[in-house]
Write a protein that holds these residues in place. Structure first.
Motif, mmCIF file in Angstrom:
data_model
loop_
_atom_site.group_PDB
_atom_site.id
_atom_site.type_symbol
_atom_site.label_atom_id
_atom_site.label_comp_id
_atom_site.label_asym_id
_atom_site.label_seq_id
_atom_site.Cartn_x
_atom_site.Cartn_y
_atom_site.Cartn_z
ATOM 1 N N LEU A 119 0.826 -1.205 0.000
ATOM 2 C CA LEU A 119 0.000 0.000 0.000
ATOM 3 C C LEU A 119 0.868 1.265 0.000
ATOM 4 O O LEU A 119 0.554 2.248 -0.672
ATOM 5 N N GLY A 120 1.954 1.240 0.771
ATOM 6 C CA GLY A 120 2.828 2.407 0.816
ATOM 7 C C GLY A 120 3.506 2.683 -0.507
ATOM 8 O O GLY A 120 3.782 3.842 -0.846
ATOM 9 N N LEU A 121 3.786 1.641 -1.285
ATOM 10 C CA LEU A 121 4.441 1.810 -2.581
ATOM 11 C C LEU A 121 3.450 2.111 -3.699
ATOM 12 O O LEU A 121 3.683 2.987 -4.530
ATOM 13 N N ALA A 122 2.333 1.377 -3.709
ATOM 14 C CA ALA A 122 1.377 1.522 -4.812
ATOM 15 C C ALA A 122 0.423 2.692 -4.633
ATOM 16 O O ALA A 122 -0.057 3.270 -5.610
ATOM 17 N N ARG A 123 0.128 3.078 -3.384
ATOM 18 C CA ARG A 123 -0.842 4.144 -3.127
ATOM 19 C C ARG A 123 -0.216 5.191 -2.200
ATOM 20 O O ARG A 123 -0.536 5.258 -1.012
ATOM 21 N N PRO A 124 0.697 6.021 -2.729
ATOM 22 C CA PRO A 124 1.357 7.022 -1.870
ATOM 23 C C PRO A 124 0.388 8.016 -1.250
ATOM 24 O O PRO A 124 0.711 8.652 -0.257
ATOM 25 N N GLU A 125 -0.828 8.158 -1.837
ATOM 26 C CA GLU A 125 -1.778 9.093 -1.244
ATOM 27 C C GLU A 125 -2.212 8.650 0.161
ATOM 28 O O GLU A 125 -2.668 9.474 0.954
ATOM 29 N N TYR A 126 -2.048 7.347 0.470
ATOM 30 C CA TYR A 126 -2.399 6.881 1.810
ATOM 31 C C TYR A 126 -1.434 7.421 2.872
ATOM 32 O O TYR A 126 -1.763 7.454 4.062
ATOM 33 N N LEU A 127 -0.229 7.822 2.433
ATOM 34 C CA LEU A 127 0.734 8.350 3.391
ATOM 35 C C LEU A 127 0.243 9.642 4.032
ATOM 36 O O LEU A 127 0.664 9.990 5.129
ATOM 37 N N SER A 128 -0.627 10.373 3.313
ATOM 38 C CA SER A 128 -1.184 11.589 3.916
ATOM 39 C C SER A 128 -2.038 11.236 5.129
ATOM 40 O O SER A 128 -2.138 12.016 6.080
ATOM 41 N N LEU A 129 -2.672 10.051 5.116
ATOM 42 C CA LEU A 129 -3.423 9.596 6.285
ATOM 43 C C LEU A 129 -2.489 9.371 7.469
ATOM 44 O O LEU A 129 -2.815 9.716 8.610
ATOM 45 N N VAL A 130 -1.322 8.782 7.184
ATOM 46 C CA VAL A 130 -0.340 8.565 8.246
ATOM 47 C C VAL A 130 0.155 9.897 8.776
ATOM 48 O O VAL A 130 0.390 10.057 9.976
ATOM 49 N N SER A 131 0.304 10.886 7.864
ATOM 50 C CA SER A 131 0.752 12.216 8.290
ATOM 51 C C SER A 131 -0.243 12.836 9.259
ATOM 52 O O SER A 131 0.154 13.492 10.233
ATOM 53 N N ARG A 132 -1.552 12.628 8.993
ATOM 54 C CA ARG A 132 -2.576 13.190 9.880
ATOM 55 C C ARG A 132 -2.832 12.316 11.109
ATOM 56 O O ARG A 132 -3.258 12.815 12.147
ATOM 57 N N HIS A 133 -2.571 11.007 10.970
ATOM 58 C CA HIS A 133 -2.835 10.076 12.077
ATOM 59 C C HIS A 133 -1.595 9.202 12.293
ATOM 60 O O HIS A 133 -1.552 8.044 11.831
ATOM 61 N N PRO A 134 -0.571 9.704 12.991
ATOM 62 C CA PRO A 134 0.664 8.936 13.198
ATOM 63 C C PRO A 134 0.433 7.612 13.916
ATOM 64 O O PRO A 134 1.286 6.728 13.853
#
Length: 391
Positions: free
Chosen positions: A55-70
Motif C-alpha cells: 500500500l505504501g508503494l502503490a498508493r502514496p496518497e495513503y501516506l497523507s493519512l499517516v501524516s494526519r494520524h501517526p
C-alpha cells in the motif's frame, strides 16, 4: 521540495525506500523458512508486512493519512513487534522489523517513539534471555541488532526533522516572495494612480471650472467642453475600476484556470476582439504570488496585442506539461516584429515585454517571446507551481 498528496516528496521517497527494504526482508524471510513449519505468528507478520509495504508503494496518497494520524505507523510497528515476539527473537522476521524502526522515526514524534523503542528493546531482551543463552556467540543477536534498531530510529528522526525544517524555510521564503510582490504591486498601483488618475481628475477639475464662464460667453464651446468632461470622467472611472480589480485579484479565491479565463474574457470585452481559450479547468497553484503574476503578465501580453499586433487571431492557452510546471501561452498571428524591433521598443520606453519578464523573475519563472514579422507573436510563460523555491 514539492509535496505528494500533502506529504513532502523527500519523506515519501524515504518511506517508500523503507517499504522496499521491508519487502526484501520479507522475501529473505520466506526463503529462510522454506521447508519449515509456517507458524501463525510468522504468517501474520508476513501478511501484515506485505500488505502495508504494498500500500505504501502503490498508493502514496495513503501516506497523507499517516501524516494526519501517526498512530497508524505506530500500529504497524506494534503489529510487527508482536509477530516477532511470538515467532521468537531468532526469527527471520527480525529482518522485516529493522526497516520498521526507520518508519517509526519518520512518522512518530521523538517522545512517543522513544517510549516505544525502550519498551520494544525491553521485550526483545527478555525474549532473548528466555530463548537463547547469552554467550560470546550470541553477541550479534544480543547487542548489534538492538543497536542497529536504535540507529535506524534516530536516522528516521533526523530525516523527519530536516524535512520539517525545510518545509518551514520554504514557507518563510514563499511568504517573503509574496510580500515582496505585494509591496512592489502596491508601489506600481500608487504610481499608476499618480500618473493616470491624478491627471484625469485634474483635467476634470479644470474643465468643470471653465464651464460656467463658457456657458455665458460661448454656449457652443461649452457643449464641446461638456462632451470632453464626460469623456474624461468615463476614462477616470475605467482607470479606477482597473485599479480596484487589481486590488481584488490580489486576495481572490479563484483557481488559476478561472482567473486566466476571466482576465482573457475581460480583455475581449474591452478590446472588441475575440480570444480563443485553451485552458485546462483543473489547474491551480497554492502560491498566491504565482497566480497573481501569471494573470497580470497575461493582461500585459494581451494589451501588447491590442496596441501592436493589428487585426489578428488571439489564442490563450494554459497547460501543465509536467506535474510541477505551469505554462501559459498568448499567441497571435498579427504583424509581429523582429528581435531588433523589440529591443528598440524597450529603449524607446515601451516596457511591456520587460515588465512581463520582471514579473516572471519574481516567482522564479521564465518569459519567452518569439515574434516573426508578418506571422505574429507568441509569449510563453513558464513557472513551477510553487514559484521561486529551490528544489
Amino acid at each position: 521540495m514539492a509535496d505528494v498528496h500533502g506529504v513532502p516528496r523527500l519523506l515519501v521517497s524515504v518511506t517508500q525506500t523503507a517499504f522496499v527494504v521491508r519487502l526484501v526482508g520479507l522475501l529473505a524471510t520466506l526463503v529462510l523458512i522454506m521447508g519449515r513449519e509456517l507458524t501463525p505468528a510468522i504468517l501474520v507478520g508476513v501478511v501484515a508486512a506485505g500488505l502495508t509495504s504494498y500500500l505504501g508503494l502503490a498508493r502514496p496518497e495513503y501516506l497523507s493519512l499517516v501524516s494526519r494520524h501517526p498512530a497508524l505507523a505506530l500500529a504497524d510497528l506494534v503489529l510487527m513487534a508482536v509477530a516477532v515476539g511470538f515467532a521468537g527473537v531468532d526469527s527471520p522476521l527480525v529482518l522485516v522489523l529493522l526497516p520498521t524502526a526507520l518508519l517509526l522515526g519518520l512518522w512518530i514524534d521523538r517522545v512517543a517513539g522513544g517510549i516505544v523503542i525502550v519498551c520494544l528493546l525491553a521485550v526483545y531482551l527478555l525474549g532473548l534471555q528466555a530463548t537463547t543463552p547469552v554467550d560470546q556467540g550470541s553477541f550479534t543477536v544480543t547487542a548489534i541488532l538492538p543497536f542497529v534498531f536504535i540507529i535506524l530510529w534516530l536516522l528516521g528522526l533526523v530525516i523527519a526533522t530536516a524535512v520539517e525544517g525545510e518545509r518551514r524555510a520554504q514557507a518563510v521564503v514563499r511568504d517573503a516572495i509574496a510580500n515582496a510582490a505585494a509591496s512592489s504591486e502596491r508601489t506600481a498601483i500608487a504610481r499608476e494612480i499618480h500618473d493616470s488618475m491624478a491627471k484625469s481628475l485634474q483635467g476634470i477639475v479644470m474643465t468643470s471650472a471653465a464651464l460656467p464662464t463658457l456657458m455665458e460667453r460661448d454656449p457652443t464651446g461649452a457643449r464641446e467642453h461638456a462632451s470632453q468632461l464626460q469623456a474624461m470622467t468615463t476614462q477616470a472611472v475605467h482607470q479606477l475600476r482597473q485599479i480596484m480589480s487589481s486590488l481584488r485579484e490580489r486576495s481572490s479565491d479563484q483557481t488559476l484556470s478561472s482567473a486566466v479565463a476571466e482576465a482573457a474574457m475581460a480583455w475581449q470585452a474591452t478590446s472588441g476582439r475575440t480570444v480563443e481559450l485553451a485552458v485546462r479547468q483543473d489547474l491551480d497553484t497554492e502560491d498566491d504570488a504565482v497566480r497573481y503574476e501569471l494573470v497580470h503578465s497575461l493582461t500585459e501580453a494581451l494589451d501588447n496585442v491590442r496596441h501592436h499586433a493589428g487585426p489578428c487571431r488571439v489564442v490563450v492557452a494554459l497547460e501543465c506539461p509536467s506535474t510541477d510546471r505551469l505554462v501559459l501561452k498568448v499567441s497571435d498571428d498579427g504583424v509581429g516584429m523582429s528581435a531588433h524591433a523589440l529591443t528598440e521598443a524597450a529603449l524607446a520606453g515601451h516596457h511591456g515585454v520587460v515588465g512581463i519578464r520582471e514579473r516572471m523573475a519574481r516567482i522564479g519563472g521564465l518569459a519567452d517571446v518569439v515574434s516573426v514579422p508578418g506571422r505574429g507573436t507568441t509569449v510563453t510563460l513558464s513557472v513551477h507551481r510553487e514559484g521561486l523555491i529551490e528544489r
